[in-house]
Motif scaffolding. Sequence first.
Motif, PDB file in Angstrom:
ATOM      1  N   ALA A   9     -30.253  53.684  37.948  1.00 56.65           N
ATOM      2  CA  ALA A   9     -31.242  54.450  37.185  1.00 56.65           C
ATOM      3  C   ALA A   9     -31.559  53.743  35.875  1.00 56.65           C
ATOM      4  CB  ALA A   9     -30.706  55.848  36.888  1.00 56.65           C
ATOM      5  N   HIS A  10     -32.760  54.021  35.377  1.00 53.30           N
ATOM      6  CA  HIS A  10     -33.114  53.551  34.038  1.00 53.30           C
ATOM      7  C   HIS A  10     -32.937  54.718  33.085  1.00 53.30           C
ATOM      8  CE1 HIS A  10     -35.121  49.731  35.151  1.00 53.30           C
ATOM      9  NE2 HIS A  10     -35.137  50.341  36.323  1.00 53.30           N
ATOM     10  N   LEU A  11     -32.358  54.442  31.931  1.00 53.63           N
ATOM     11  CA  LEU A  11     -32.161  55.505  30.942  1.00 53.63           C
ATOM     12  C   LEU A  11     -32.631  55.022  29.597  1.00 53.63           C
ATOM     13  CD1 LEU A  11     -28.300  55.955  31.144  1.00 53.63           C
ATOM     14  CD2 LEU A  11     -29.929  56.802  32.794  1.00 53.63           C
ATOM     15  N   ILE A  12     -32.878  55.989  28.740  1.00 49.22           N
ATOM     16  CA  ILE A  12     -33.089  55.637  27.356  1.00 49.22           C
ATOM     17  C   ILE A  12     -31.843  56.115  26.607  1.00 49.22           C
ATOM     18  CG2 ILE A  12     -34.387  57.760  26.819  1.00 49.22           C
ATOM     19  CD1 ILE A  12     -36.190  55.922  25.027  1.00 49.22           C
ATOM     20  N   LEU A  13     -31.316  55.259  25.750  1.00 50.89           N
ATOM     21  CA  LEU A  13     -30.142  55.628  24.962  1.00 50.89           C
ATOM     22  C   LEU A  13     -30.570  55.800  23.516  1.00 50.89           C
ATOM     23  CD1 LEU A  13     -27.500  53.044  26.320  1.00 50.89           C
ATOM     24  CD2 LEU A  13     -28.112  55.305  27.233  1.00 50.89           C
ATOM     25  N   TYR A  14     -30.275  56.960  22.952  1.00 47.33           N
ATOM     26  CA  TYR A  14     -30.573  57.208  21.545  1.00 47.33           C
ATOM     27  C   TYR A  14     -29.334  56.904  20.723  1.00 47.33           C
ATOM     28  CZ  TYR A  14     -34.854  59.439  23.044  1.00 47.33           C
ATOM     29  OH  TYR A  14     -36.092  59.666  23.594  1.00 47.33           O
ATOM     30  N   LEU A  15     -29.553  56.219  19.591  1.00 46.64           N
ATOM     31  CA  LEU A  15     -28.439  55.801  18.739  1.00 46.64           C
ATOM     32  C   LEU A  15     -28.465  56.588  17.425  1.00 46.64           C
ATOM     33  CD1 LEU A  15     -28.951  51.963  19.324  1.00 46.64           C
ATOM     34  CD2 LEU A  15     -27.539  53.559  20.649  1.00 46.64           C
ATOM     35  N   LYS A  24     -30.566  49.764  32.234  1.00 45.73           N
ATOM     36  CA  LYS A  24     -30.422  50.101  33.646  1.00 45.73           C
ATOM     37  C   LYS A  24     -28.931  50.197  33.919  1.00 45.73           C
ATOM     38  CE  LYS A  24     -31.710  48.424  38.194  1.00 45.73           C
ATOM     39  NZ  LYS A  24     -32.346  47.349  38.935  1.00 45.73           N
ATOM     40  N   VAL A  25     -28.505  51.236  34.642  1.00 37.58           N
ATOM     41  CA  VAL A  25     -27.076  51.368  34.920  1.00 37.58           C
ATOM     42  C   VAL A  25     -26.792  51.150  36.400  1.00 37.58           C
ATOM     43  CG1 VAL A  25     -26.371  52.779  32.961  1.00 37.58           C
ATOM     44  CG2 VAL A  25     -27.421  53.895  34.912  1.00 37.58           C
ATOM     45  N   SER A  26     -26.093  50.053  36.687  1.00 31.57           N
ATOM     46  CA  SER A  26     -25.782  49.725  38.078  1.00 31.57           C
ATOM     47  C   SER A  26     -24.277  49.728  38.265  1.00 31.57           C
ATOM     48  CB  SER A  26     -26.330  48.340  38.417  1.00 31.57           C
ATOM     49  OG  SER A  26     -27.715  48.314  38.184  1.00 31.57           O
ATOM     50  N   ASN A 226     -52.714  47.385  36.704  1.00 31.65           N
ATOM     51  CA  ASN A 226     -51.410  46.908  36.283  1.00 31.65           C
ATOM     52  C   ASN A 226     -50.474  48.083  36.015  1.00 31.65           C
ATOM     53  OD1 ASN A 226     -49.231  45.574  35.314  1.00 31.65           O
ATOM     54  ND2 ASN A 226     -50.141  45.049  33.337  1.00 31.65           N
ATOM     55  N   LEU A 227     -49.625  48.374  36.993  1.00 32.03           N
ATOM     56  CA  LEU A 227     -48.705  49.497  36.840  1.00 32.03           C
ATOM     57  C   LEU A 227     -47.270  49.015  36.694  1.00 32.03           C
ATOM     58  CD1 LEU A 227     -50.233  51.746  39.648  1.00 32.03           C
ATOM     59  CD2 LEU A 227     -50.597  51.957  37.200  1.00 32.03           C
ATOM     60  N   GLU A 228     -47.107  47.694  36.624  1.00 26.87           N
ATOM     61  CA  GLU A 228     -45.756  47.139  36.618  1.00 26.87           C
ATOM     62  C   GLU A 228     -44.912  47.480  35.382  1.00 26.87           C
ATOM     63  OE1 GLU A 228     -48.071  45.357  38.414  1.00 26.87           O
ATOM     64  OE2 GLU A 228     -46.925  45.945  40.180  1.00 26.87           O
ATOM     65  N   PRO A 229     -45.506  47.474  34.167  1.00 27.14           N
ATOM     66  CA  PRO A 229     -44.641  47.703  33.002  1.00 27.14           C
ATOM     67  C   PRO A 229     -43.764  48.939  33.150  1.00 27.14           C
ATOM     68  CG  PRO A 229     -46.825  47.094  32.269  1.00 27.14           C
ATOM     69  CD  PRO A 229     -46.885  47.218  33.764  1.00 27.14           C
ATOM     70  N   LEU A 230     -44.300  50.000  33.722  1.00 28.29           N
ATOM     71  CA  LEU A 230     -43.499  51.205  33.864  1.00 28.29           C
ATOM     72  C   LEU A 230     -42.427  51.049  34.935  1.00 28.29           C
ATOM     73  CD1 LEU A 230     -45.744  54.300  33.320  1.00 28.29           C
ATOM     74  CD2 LEU A 230     -44.502  52.879  31.720  1.00 28.29           C
ATOM     75  N   GLN A 231     -42.700  50.135  35.883  1.00 27.52           N
ATOM     76  CA  GLN A 231     -41.715  49.826  36.908  1.00 27.52           C
ATOM     77  C   GLN A 231     -40.401  49.407  36.246  1.00 27.52           C
ATOM     78  OE1 GLN A 231     -43.463  50.446  39.475  1.00 27.52           O
ATOM     79  NE2 GLN A 231     -42.410  49.739  41.310  1.00 27.52           N
ATOM     80  N   LEU A 232     -40.541  48.657  35.157  1.00 28.62           N
ATOM     81  CA  LEU A 232     -39.360  48.162  34.440  1.00 28.62           C
ATOM     82  C   LEU A 232     -38.586  49.290  33.777  1.00 28.62           C
ATOM     83  CD1 LEU A 232     -40.896  45.019  32.711  1.00 28.62           C
ATOM     84  CD2 LEU A 232     -39.484  45.115  34.782  1.00 28.62           C
ATOM     85  N   MET A 233     -39.174  50.443  33.686  1.00 29.53           N
ATOM     86  CA  MET A 233     -38.465  51.575  33.097  1.00 29.53           C
ATOM     87  C   MET A 233     -38.100  52.593  34.161  1.00 29.53           C
ATOM     88  SD  MET A 233     -40.581  52.070  29.677  1.00 29.53           S
ATOM     89  CE  MET A 233     -41.489  50.712  29.003  1.00 29.53           C
ATOM     90  N   GLY A 234     -38.250  52.175  35.402  1.00 27.41           N
ATOM     91  CA  GLY A 234     -37.833  53.050  36.490  1.00 27.41           C
ATOM     92  C   GLY A 234     -38.867  54.104  36.846  1.00 27.41           C
ATOM     93  N   ILE A 235     -40.099  53.968  36.308  1.00 32.39           N
ATOM     94  CA  ILE A 235     -41.142  54.916  36.689  1.00 32.39           C
ATOM     95  C   ILE A 235     -42.041  54.206  37.696  1.00 32.39           C
ATOM     96  CG2 ILE A 235     -43.081  56.314  35.896  1.00 32.39           C
ATOM     97  CD1 ILE A 235     -41.671  56.478  33.178  1.00 32.39           C
ATOM     98  N   ASP A 236     -41.997  54.669  38.939  1.00 32.27           N
ATOM     99  CA  ASP A 236     -42.670  53.956  40.016  1.00 32.27           C
ATOM    100  C   ASP A 236     -44.042  54.562  40.294  1.00 32.27           C
ATOM    101  OD1 ASP A 236     -43.415  52.499  42.140  1.00 32.27           O
ATOM    102  OD2 ASP A 236     -41.879  53.259  43.518  1.00 32.27           O
ATOM    103  N   LEU A 237     -45.068  53.985  39.684  1.00 32.24           N
ATOM    104  CA  LEU A 237     -46.422  54.464  39.947  1.00 32.24           C
ATOM    105  C   LEU A 237     -47.016  53.743  41.140  1.00 32.24           C
ATOM    106  CD1 LEU A 237     -47.868  54.550  36.296  1.00 32.24           C
ATOM    107  CD2 LEU A 237     -46.751  56.379  37.565  1.00 32.24           C
TER     108      LEU A 237
END
Lengths: 408, 352
Positions: A9-15, A24-26, A226-237
Motif C-alpha cells: 500500500a501507499h501511505l502518507i506519513l505525517y510528522l 510504500k510499505v512492502s 497522463n494519469l501516471e503520477p497518481l499511480q505512484l501514490m497508489g491511486i489507480d485511475l
Amino acid sequence: MGAIIKPDAHLILYLPSGNHKIVKVSPGRKVPLGKFGSFDADQILGHPFGLTYEIDNQGCLTVVDSLDSVVDEATWTDSEDNRMLVDDPDSQKMTMDEIETLKKDKQLTGQEIVAKVIESHSAFNKKTAFSQEKYIQRKAQKFLKRFRTQSIGSNELMEYYNAKDPARIMDLRMETLGLMLSLANVQPGGTYLIVDGVSSLVVCAVLERLGPEGQLVLLHENEMVNLEPLQLMGIDLVSDPRVKPVSFLKFLHPEEFRAELEFATAPPPQEQLDQLKTSQRNRTLRRYRKAVQYKNIVDLRNSHSFDALLIATTLQVSGLVQALIPFVHGSRSIVVYHPCKEPLVDLEENITRPDNRLIATQILESAVRPYQSVPGRFHPHMSLERGGGYILHCLRAYPTAVQAQGRR
Amino acid sequence: MGFLDLPNVISEGDLVMVRLGKSQFKPVTMQSGETLHTRYGSYPHNDMIGKPYGSQIPAMGDKGFVHVLAPTPELWTLSLPHRTQIVYTPDASYIVQRLEIRPGSKVIEAGTGSGSFTHALGRTVGTSGDVWTFEFHEVRWEAAKVELEQHGYKDIVHSFYRDVCSDGFQPASGVHAVFLDLPKPWLAIPSLPQYLELGGISRICCFSPCVEQVIETIKTLKECSWTQIETVEVSCREWIVRKEMRRTLEDVLKRQESFRERRSAIQQRKRKLEELEKQDDDDDSSVVGSPPNKDDIPYVDLYNPWGKGERIVKGDDRFQWDIFSAGERDIKSHTSFLTFAVLAPAPPKMKT
Ligand SMILES: C[S@@+](CC[C@H](N)C(=O)[O-])C[C@H]1O[C@@H](n2cnc3c(N)ncnc32)[C@H](O)[C@@H]1O
C-alpha cells in the motif's frame, strides 16, 4: 469499512514538524524516514490507518496517542500571567551536548528527552499555560520521532501538493474543492464531464463520491492522457472502469473518427482473427476494445445529458465552457474553478450571462480561517489567512423557442 | 422522483424547484390541473409536466417566464422552511469533504433542526450509507422526517426523536463521521465511542456560534482522547460582475478644452456685441449694414463623450464599457465556528 494497511500500500506519513512523506510499505522491506532512521514495514502491515507511532533508535515502533502529546500535563503548574518570567537565555540548563548524550548513550526516546528538557527549564512553571504549550510543541517538533499513517485520498493529495508545488493543483483548497463537488451535486451513480488541469485532483475527488455505478468523462489536452503520477501514490485511475479519458478533438469532433466508431460496432470476426499471428490478434483486439470505449464516450456525448461539468484548468475558460454547454443536461450545474477572479468575470460577462442556455450565474469565493485554541486563548491564526480561489457556478437551461422578455 | 434519482423529465407528483428570482426558488409539487400563481404570471402545472428539467416555461398569456429545476440539497437549502438556524452550503460542503463522507459512509447527526445539512449528508452517503439523525423537538423532528421521506431519503436517513445528551445515539453503529449542531455538544461527546466503527478512524465536527461553546467542546474532546483538534471558520462571499462606462482622462481633457473654447467664444461674442452697441451710439445713421445679429456669433458645442442627459442602457455600443467585480458581504446569514477532531482507532497488538 475500517481500512487496514495492506501489503504494497501507499501511505502518507505525517510528522511532528507538520511535514509529510509518501511511502510504500512492502512485506520484508524497510521504510526509510530520513533523520528518523527507518523501520520494518511488517510492523505496521495489517494495522488500521490513523495510528501514531514512535520510532526508537533500533527502528522499533510503539503506538502513542498523538504526534505531540508528551507527559501528563496535569502535573505542571502554570501561572495566571508571566509577570514572574524573566527573559533569561540560561533558564534552559541543559546543553545541546547533554541532550545528544541522552539520545546516544542513554538511548532515551524522544518523549523522555522532551520531558527532561522541560524538567530542566528553571522557569517553566512561571510561564502561562499558553506559552508552556507553545514551548512543548516546539520541543516536540524537534525531538519526537513520531509519525501518523493515513491512506491517500483527495484531501491528502491536496495537502501533499500544497506543500510541494501548489501550482500543480492551481492552489486549490479543501473548502473550494468541497464547494465544487456540492454545487455540481456529485453523487453516487452520476455521470460527469471533467476538465482537470490540477494533477487529477478533481477526478480523484469526484471518484470518491461516485460509488461503483457512476462514471466520468475526462477531457484532456494532449495526445495521451497522463494519469501516471497518481499511480505512484497508489491511486489507480488507469484501470478504473469509471474513468473515461478522451481528447478534446475526439470529443468535440467525432465525425473525424468515423472509421474507429464503425470498427466498434461489431467484434472482429473469429475467422479473421484465426488467420492472424498472436501478436497481431492481440493488437486487433486491443484496438477493438479502445474503439468500443470511444464509442461509449461518444454515445454519452450525444445524449447531451451529463449530470455536471466540472472545470479546473489553465486553459482559457470562456471558450472552453462555450464549447461544452450543449452536453450538459438541463437543470444541471457547470462549475469552474480558477485561482484568479478575472477569467471567471470574463466568463460570466461574455458567455454565461448573455447565453440564455445558462442561468443563475454566481461567482463565489470561499475561505477557511483557522483559529488558535490553546488553554485560555482563542483567536485567529493571523499567519494562515489566505484566499481560497474562486468558483463560477451556473445552471443549464432550455430556453423556449419564443424568447421571453426580460432578464433575471 | 426523489432528490437522488437525477430525473430528466418532470412527472406528476415530482417536487420541482421553480426559479422566481436570482436565488429565489419555490418548491412546488406537480399536480395536473393545478396552477402556480406568482408575481411573474401564472403557470399551469400541465405546462411543466412532461418537460425536461431546466426548461423555461412562459407564463400563461403573459410575457413572464420561470425555469423549472430539479431539486438538489443546495437548492433546498435556499428554499426550505426555516424552523431553526440552518447550515449553509459553504459550511456544509467543507464539512462533508473534511469529514471524508463518501458513498456508503455511516454518519451521526444531531440535531436535525430544519434538515438542511441532512439533505447534503444523504446525497453523499447514498443508498449504501446511513445517516442517523436526532432531534429532541417533537414538531421539528416530525416535520423533517416527513420531508426527508418525501424527498426520497427513506432508506438512507433514519430520524429519531431523542435528547442525545441524556439518551445517546442508539441504534447507530459502525459510525465514522459525527456532526453535532447542538447548544451543548460537550454533553453528547462522551457517549460517542460505543457507536463508532471499531478499528477505524472517526472524525467529528461540532458547529457552534460562540467562543465559550468552542472552548468547552475542545476541553471535552481532549478528555475523550480526540486528537488533531482544530477550530476554523468558513466565510464565503459572492462577487457581482458590473459594467461601468469607460471615462478616460483624454476625454476629460478634450471636454475641458471645449469648456475653454466655449468661454472664449462667449467672451468674443460679448465683445462684438459691445462694439456694435458702441458704433450704434457713435453714429446712428452713417453706417450701412445689418443690425447686430446674435446668430452670427459662432456657438461652440461642448465635447460630451458620455451621453450626458440621455438614458443609457448598460452595454450601449456607442460607448466603451469596462467590466468590474465587487465583493458582496458574506452570503451566509450567520457564521459559526467549526471544531474538527479525529479519534484514532484502538491500537492492535504490536508485532515484535
Ligand atoms: C441549529 S439547529 C440544527 C440545524 C441543522 N443543522 C440544519 O442544517 O438544518 C439545532 C437543533 O438541535 C436540536 N437540539 C438541541 N439540543 C438537542 C439534544 N440534546 N438532542 C437532540 N436535539 C437537540 C434543537 O431542537 C434544534 O432543532
